[in-house]
Design a protein around this motif. Structure first.
Motif, short mmCIF file in Angstrom:
data_model
loop_
_atom_site.label_atom_id
_atom_site.label_comp_id
_atom_site.label_asym_id
_atom_site.label_seq_id
_atom_site.Cartn_x
_atom_site.Cartn_y
_atom_site.Cartn_z
N VAL A 75 8.55 18.96 16.08
CA VAL A 75 9.29 19.24 17.31
C VAL A 75 8.70 20.47 18.01
CG1 VAL A 75 11.54 19.97 18.23
CG2 VAL A 75 11.41 18.10 16.57
N GLY A 76 8.43 21.51 17.25
CA GLY A 76 7.83 22.72 17.82
C GLY A 76 6.47 22.46 18.44
N THR A 77 5.69 21.61 17.82
CA THR A 77 4.38 21.27 18.35
C THR A 77 4.49 20.53 19.67
OG1 THR A 77 3.43 21.21 16.14
CG2 THR A 77 2.23 20.02 17.85
N VAL A 78 5.39 19.58 19.76
CA VAL A 78 5.58 18.84 21.01
C VAL A 78 6.06 19.77 22.12
CG1 VAL A 78 6.91 17.01 22.14
CG2 VAL A 78 5.90 16.60 19.89
N ILE A 79 7.01 20.64 21.81
CA ILE A 79 7.51 21.58 22.81
C ILE A 79 6.40 22.52 23.26
CG2 ILE A 79 9.06 23.56 23.14
CD1 ILE A 79 11.08 22.04 21.33
N SER A 80 5.62 23.03 22.32
CA SER A 80 4.51 23.92 22.67
C SER A 80 3.46 23.20 23.50
CB SER A 80 3.87 24.49 21.40
OG SER A 80 4.77 25.35 20.75
N ALA A 81 3.19 21.95 23.17
CA ALA A 81 2.21 21.18 23.93
C ALA A 81 2.67 20.98 25.37
CB ALA A 81 1.94 19.83 23.26
N ARG A 82 3.97 20.75 25.56
CA ARG A 82 4.50 20.61 26.93
C ARG A 82 4.36 21.93 27.69
NH1 ARG A 82 5.66 16.42 29.53
NH2 ARG A 82 7.49 17.37 30.41
N ARG A 83 4.61 23.05 27.02
CA ARG A 83 4.44 24.35 27.65
C ARG A 83 2.97 24.64 27.92
NH1 ARG A 83 6.52 28.83 24.50
NH2 ARG A 83 6.17 29.99 26.41
N LEU A 84 2.11 24.15 27.04
CA LEU A 84 0.67 24.31 27.20
C LEU A 84 0.20 23.64 28.48
CD1 LEU A 84 -1.94 25.26 25.65
CD2 LEU A 84 -2.07 22.92 24.81
#
Length: 143
Positions: A75-84
């Motif tokens: 979940v953290g990876t997906v959220i970070s990727a969206r912010r990226l």
């Protein structure tokens, strides 16, 4: 901006910030895929726990802890990727560290168990894409 040149009026369009480089877009897509796969692996662990027979050498607490870490990491990876995708430098740094740690873990797994090579390569590629020249320049222009 308008200018007069020899009696003619020319219009110069405003300079626009270039769009997100393709390497950043590729990194975003790759990180989203990796996050979904991590979360999916946690779900498979849960499915195995509910309907399978766990390895007697693996304690229930360790199994559940691995599930929670994988789910939260996904979940953290997906959220970070969206912010990226929006140009977040913090997300870039976080995913770089995550990529390095998981690539190292994958390398250890490949070295000692002979499995997991695809994960190793995927996390290395995900981290490296964020530091190619076009990505560095784009993140350098972000506020």
């Amino acid at each position: 901006m308008t200018e007069r040149a020899g009696g003619r009026t020319t219009v110069t369009p405003p300079e626009e910030e270039p769009g997100r480089p393709g390497v950043v877009t590729a990194a975003v897509v790759l990180w989203i895929i990796l996050g979904v796969l991590m979360f999916g692996t946690a779900l498979l662990f849960g499915y195995g726990l509910l309907f399978g027979t766990p390895d007697p050498d693996t304690g229930l607490v360790a199994f559940v802890a691995a599930m929670i870490v994988l789910a939260a990491g996904g979940v953290g990876t997906v959220i970070s990727a969206r912010r990226l995708a929006g140009g977040s430098r913090a997300a870039r740094a976080g995913l770089t560290v995550l990529g390095a740690v998981l690539a190292l873990a994958g390398l250890v797994q490949v070295t000692f168990l002979g499995v997991g090579g695809v994960w190793f390569v995927a996390f290395v590629v995900g981290a490296v894409l964020l530091h190619l020249p076009a990505a560095r320049a784009w993140f350098g222009r972000r506020p």
